[in-house]
Design a protein around this motif. Sequence first.
Motif, PDB file in Angstrom:
ATOM      1  N   LEU A 192       0.833  -1.250   0.090  1.00  0.00           N
ATOM      2  CA  LEU A 192       0.186   0.076  -0.087  1.00  0.00           C
ATOM      3  C   LEU A 192       0.711   1.412   0.028  1.00  0.00           C
ATOM      4  O   LEU A 192       0.705   2.317  -0.655  1.00  0.00           O
ATOM      5  CB  LEU A 192      -0.974   0.022   1.212  1.00  0.00           C
ATOM      6  CG  LEU A 192      -2.079  -1.129   1.194  1.00  0.00           C
ATOM      7  CD1 LEU A 192      -2.798  -1.032   2.686  1.00  0.00           C
ATOM      8  CD2 LEU A 192      -3.143  -0.916   0.059  1.00  0.00           C
ATOM      9  N   ARG A 193       2.006   1.123   0.750  1.00  0.00           N
ATOM     10  CA  ARG A 193       2.843   2.486   0.816  1.00  0.00           C
ATOM     11  C   ARG A 193       3.393   2.685  -0.666  1.00  0.00           C
ATOM     12  O   ARG A 193       3.596   3.733  -1.005  1.00  0.00           O
ATOM     13  CB  ARG A 193       3.662   2.192   1.894  1.00  0.00           C
ATOM     14  CG  ARG A 193       4.920   3.470   2.087  1.00  0.00           C
ATOM     15  CD  ARG A 193       4.265   4.714   2.390  1.00  0.00           C
ATOM     16  NE  ARG A 193       5.002   5.826   2.121  1.00  0.00           N
ATOM     17  CZ  ARG A 193       5.963   6.315   3.254  1.00  0.00           C
ATOM     18  NH1 ARG A 193       5.631   5.706   4.367  1.00  0.00           N
ATOM     19  NH2 ARG A 193       6.666   7.216   3.110  1.00  0.00           N
ATOM     20  N   GLY A 232       2.432   2.893   6.795  1.00  0.00           N
ATOM     21  CA  GLY A 232       2.825   1.845   5.935  1.00  0.00           C
ATOM     22  C   GLY A 232       4.278   1.495   6.245  1.00  0.00           C
ATOM     23  O   GLY A 232       4.920   2.238   7.049  1.00  0.00           O
ATOM     24  N   LEU A 233       4.892   0.706   5.293  1.00  0.00           N
ATOM     25  CA  LEU A 233       6.359   0.535   5.456  1.00  0.00           C
ATOM     26  C   LEU A 233       6.927   0.821   4.154  1.00  0.00           C
ATOM     27  O   LEU A 233       6.602   0.381   3.080  1.00  0.00           O
ATOM     28  CB  LEU A 233       6.396  -1.135   5.656  1.00  0.00           C
ATOM     29  CG  LEU A 233       5.742  -1.675   6.736  1.00  0.00           C
ATOM     30  CD1 LEU A 233       6.071  -3.184   6.678  1.00  0.00           C
ATOM     31  CD2 LEU A 233       6.392  -1.120   8.089  1.00  0.00           C
ATOM     32  N   LEU A 234       7.861   1.707   4.149  1.00  0.00           N
ATOM     33  CA  LEU A 234       8.907   2.270   2.886  1.00  0.00           C
ATOM     34  C   LEU A 234       9.565   1.112   2.672  1.00  0.00           C
ATOM     35  O   LEU A 234      10.596   0.785   3.171  1.00  0.00           O
ATOM     36  CB  LEU A 234       9.474   3.286   3.604  1.00  0.00           C
ATOM     37  CG  LEU A 234      10.413   4.284   2.194  1.00  0.00           C
ATOM     38  CD1 LEU A 234       9.336   4.668   1.309  1.00  0.00           C
ATOM     39  CD2 LEU A 234      11.128   5.294   2.945  1.00  0.00           C
ATOM     40  N   LYS A 235       9.393   0.720   1.323  1.00  0.00           N
ATOM     41  CA  LYS A 235      10.022  -0.747   0.730  1.00  0.00           C
ATOM     42  C   LYS A 235      11.739  -0.404   0.367  1.00  0.00           C
ATOM     43  O   LYS A 235      11.984   0.904   0.102  1.00  0.00           O
ATOM     44  CB  LYS A 235       9.407  -1.039  -0.417  1.00  0.00           C
ATOM     45  CG  LYS A 235      10.049  -2.229  -1.056  1.00  0.00           C
ATOM     46  CD  LYS A 235       9.356  -2.504  -2.620  1.00  0.00           C
ATOM     47  CE  LYS A 235      10.225  -3.646  -3.343  1.00  0.00           C
ATOM     48  NZ  LYS A 235       9.235  -3.862  -4.495  1.00  0.00           N
ATOM     49  N   GLY A 253       6.938   7.085  12.420  1.00  0.00           N
ATOM     50  CA  GLY A 253       5.352   7.070  12.524  1.00  0.00           C
ATOM     51  C   GLY A 253       4.394   6.181  11.779  1.00  0.00           C
ATOM     52  O   GLY A 253       5.143   5.350  11.039  1.00  0.00           O
ATOM     53  N   ALA A 254       3.285   6.199  11.964  1.00  0.00           N
ATOM     54  CA  ALA A 254       2.360   5.203  11.434  1.00  0.00           C
ATOM     55  C   ALA A 254       0.888   5.884  11.352  1.00  0.00           C
ATOM     56  O   ALA A 254       0.478   6.902  12.174  1.00  0.00           O
ATOM     57  CB  ALA A 254       2.316   3.813  12.391  1.00  0.00           C
ATOM     58  N   LEU A 255      -0.043   5.317  10.659  1.00  0.00           N
ATOM     59  CA  LEU A 255      -1.310   5.611  10.448  1.00  0.00           C
ATOM     60  C   LEU A 255      -2.219   4.582  10.724  1.00  0.00           C
ATOM     61  O   LEU A 255      -2.039   3.372  10.346  1.00  0.00           O
ATOM     62  CB  LEU A 255      -1.617   6.293   8.830  1.00  0.00           C
ATOM     63  CG  LEU A 255      -2.779   6.832   8.848  1.00  0.00           C
ATOM     64  CD1 LEU A 255      -2.557   8.608   9.393  1.00  0.00           C
ATOM     65  CD2 LEU A 255      -2.898   7.180   7.160  1.00  0.00           C
ATOM     66  N   ASP A 282      -3.417  -1.011  10.396  1.00  0.00           N
ATOM     67  CA  ASP A 282      -2.379  -0.187  10.247  1.00  0.00           C
ATOM     68  C   ASP A 282      -2.405   0.326   8.725  1.00  0.00           C
ATOM     69  O   ASP A 282      -1.944  -0.253   7.980  1.00  0.00           O
ATOM     70  CB  ASP A 282      -1.021  -0.962  10.438  1.00  0.00           C
ATOM     71  CG  ASP A 282       0.244  -0.223  10.342  1.00  0.00           C
ATOM     72  OD1 ASP A 282       0.300   1.186  10.098  1.00  0.00           O
ATOM     73  OD2 ASP A 282       1.419  -0.556  10.530  1.00  0.00           O
ATOM     74  N   ALA A 283      -2.798   1.548   8.713  1.00  0.00           N
ATOM     75  CA  ALA A 283      -3.095   2.136   7.303  1.00  0.00           C
ATOM     76  C   ALA A 283      -2.129   2.928   6.579  1.00  0.00           C
ATOM     77  O   ALA A 283      -0.972   3.212   7.208  1.00  0.00           O
ATOM     78  CB  ALA A 283      -4.435   2.927   7.420  1.00  0.00           C
ATOM     79  N   VAL A 284      -2.278   3.533   5.342  1.00  0.00           N
ATOM     80  CA  VAL A 284      -1.325   4.040   4.578  1.00  0.00           C
ATOM     81  C   VAL A 284      -2.385   5.451   4.102  1.00  0.00           C
ATOM     82  O   VAL A 284      -3.398   5.224   3.596  1.00  0.00           O
ATOM     83  CB  VAL A 284      -0.752   3.403   3.514  1.00  0.00           C
ATOM     84  CG1 VAL A 284      -0.056   4.460   2.799  1.00  0.00           C
ATOM     85  CG2 VAL A 284       0.191   2.144   4.020  1.00  0.00           C
TER      86      VAL A 284
END
Length: 866
Positions: free
Chosen positions: A160-161, A186-189, A277-279, A286-288
């Motif tokens: 998603l990120r 999200g998670l930055l790839k 940080g997170a959303l 755990d959203a983006v």
Amino acid sequence: MLNSIIKFSIKNKFIIGLMTLFLIIWGVWSAKQIPIDAQPDITNNQVQIITLSPTLAGQEVEQLVTFPVEQSIVNLPKVEEIRSVSRFGLSVVTVVFQDNVDIYFARQLVSQQLKEAQDQIPEGVGTPELAPVSTGLGEVYQYILHPKEGSEDKYSAMDLRTMQDWIVARQLYGTPGIAEVNSFGGLLKQYEVSIDPNRIKAMDVSISDIFTALENNNQNTGGAYIDKKPNAYFIRGIGLVTSLEDVGNIVVKNTGSVPVFIKDVAEVQFGHATRYGALTYNGEVDAVGGIVMMLKGENTSEVVKNIKEKIPVIQQSLPEDVVIEPFLDRMDLVDRAISTVQKNLIEGALIVIFVLILFLGNFRAGLIVASAIPLSMLFALGMMRLFGVSANLMSMGAIDFGLVIDGSLIVVEATMHHLGLRKSTQKLTQAEMDEEVYESARKIRTSAAFGEVIILIVYIPILTLVGIEGKMFTPMAQTVSFAILGALILSFTYIPMMSALCLSKKPITKKNFSDKMMDYLQGVYKPLLEKAIRMKYVVIAVAVGLFTISIFFFSRMGGEFLPKLGEGDFAFHCILPQGTSLSQSLETSMQASKIIKEFDEVKMVVGKTGAGEIPTDPMPPEATDLMIILKPQDEWKKDKSYDELSNEMMEKLEVIPGVFFEANQPIQMRFNELMTGIRQDVAVKIFGEDLDSLLVYANKANAIIQTVEGATAPQVERVAGLPQINIEYDRTRIANYGLNVQEINDIVSTAFAGKSAGVIYENERRFDLVVRLDEAHRSSIEDVSNLFIPLPNGDQIPLSQVANIDYKLGPAQISREGGKRRIYVGFNVQGRDVASVVNEIQDKLAEQIKLPTGYYFTKVSELLKC
């Protein structure tokens, strides 16, 4: 001159009609061009400098980054304030310029001076960059990206990120009026080389060897071209890695005739950057998401319109089961504010028209005067566009139509009176009517102009306001002045022309209802007036006495800068104990979100924990902003106010132990933070040198504020108590092993924070190739102690051989203002006016706290904000 204008207007009806038509066209066109927002933008004129230093603690960030940046810009012209925040891995310096400085010129000045700061910042520590050109009203559109129901397990937070960064954000960029699209959650790839310390020890390979191998084996080159008639063949050396397999097959070293590959000493996999940080969405996932920031000075309605036009196109680029859902749309608030203004203006206009017709006793006369209302408004709208005044609740909501039509009413009423005095029973010709209107308007022209000018003079002091007060109230004064000026011009041009053209030319032979009503009122008023004149000394004494009593009560009244604008949504600030991990903050905020979501009035809850990649709102991991999106109030099942709903939510949240909650509103909270660096409405700032001493005095001030009625639970700025694993080097041992601190620091930083050894491209997309220890070996203090450090002779020793490693508490945040360290105690005011609360706190602080030399309070009253 006025007589000539009146005479010209009456004699040249067609020309005045054309000019009126031009006014209507100009006003309508201007209305479509004027920037529209819910309220004036009162953000001060500021430039933010952000420096990311992922490997430094707060003390080092202040010393190595913040201080050099502050020193480089301290002598810039027309700077009002410099403040900064230094915390683990982040420095944010805010430079506030005078309001008359062009923002782009200010940014240019800062950019030039940052080159001097970069020379003083050690290499590799961080590069100062300017934040987007935006303001407190800049966050115009916020959305989340989430799978549809039933597809939740199909996409990971990393997927998603990646969609957000490379599909949604990239297509939003370039939209007119957008300054930045800030991705959140999200998670930055990343392409991750996860090193196993046991394997590198067995293979006699160091982390530095692996990093160097990756750097040297991930690049393309070219060799010009070979001219081979009839073609030229360009030489291209392709050495970029394109997959995990390519990374794994990079050679690190040769042991005899056997090469050691990356895959022999590490796992090559998809990883993610360290999260700060997170959303979360409704406390469930755990959203983006993304925050679209508007360019300073742009039209909110136009920018949001442009965004909404792009969203359906972007939606088609996404998988069918992934949707973009907005949760904060500024146009919702703008529409509510403008709807309120329209309702009030229409109701006010109808009341004025009714009163005019009732007291003038003539339907035509009432409509002629009433027609000045929309024409004056169109003139005001044209002038607003000319002077760059936006249409909002303050600028439009203060217009009083009773003031606007004053001059026109005098002209029409005088004409009606003049016609009523005629003794002739014959119907007037147009020429006679023109002469009658001219004579009546000529006689009262001074009275009409004088009344309007007096009203305009009242607004002159407001136009002289500066700072926040000026930004808030000057648009109101300008708009009202424009409307009155337009009405004044119309009263000597359009109104006489329409009176001569449209009023009845038949003689007035009998009294109507209005005449009878005025005779009755005059019969009541005349005896009272005569009696007051006879008892003039008594009347004067009573007036003076009432004036004195009013001054007495006024001096004891409370005061506030401005009532709060009901934004229609809440922003709850959720703060956990200092040093709380991001995962724990997420768990707690999701628990709070679920409790809030149980309220029927709540549409959705979005939690923003910590800071995004562009930390314009630099929150620590233990802090969460819960954006509570409410349904329209007419859909609420129970009749309650916003304050009552807020209090009910706060009561329900008390079941979560050890968490501080604070109720606010999204825009209001953003304004507060941008203007002063503090989220609360009121704050006490304490300046000094030693952080521990500042904290002691802040706690004393906190105890005093708690005793003041009307002040909500105060919050002391969190400057201490951050858990740290300190590595204190033993320089004697380092020297004995032939090492130096820089080499050891590089290995520690690479092993735990990760270090980019290059970039891997997936068509247009690019991702960092990062080296770090695998997750199993970077989870405890023992992993730090056992980290292997290569020696010049090829051997390796654990880090504990050259350093003392232990847990310690360190500063969580170091705030500076005007070149000095400071701490604040912030609070809101509830159930009492702000001014009396501030005065009481100020008196108590002066009496009960004695600060040492070099330490001082700011006056609390200086920090009053809307």
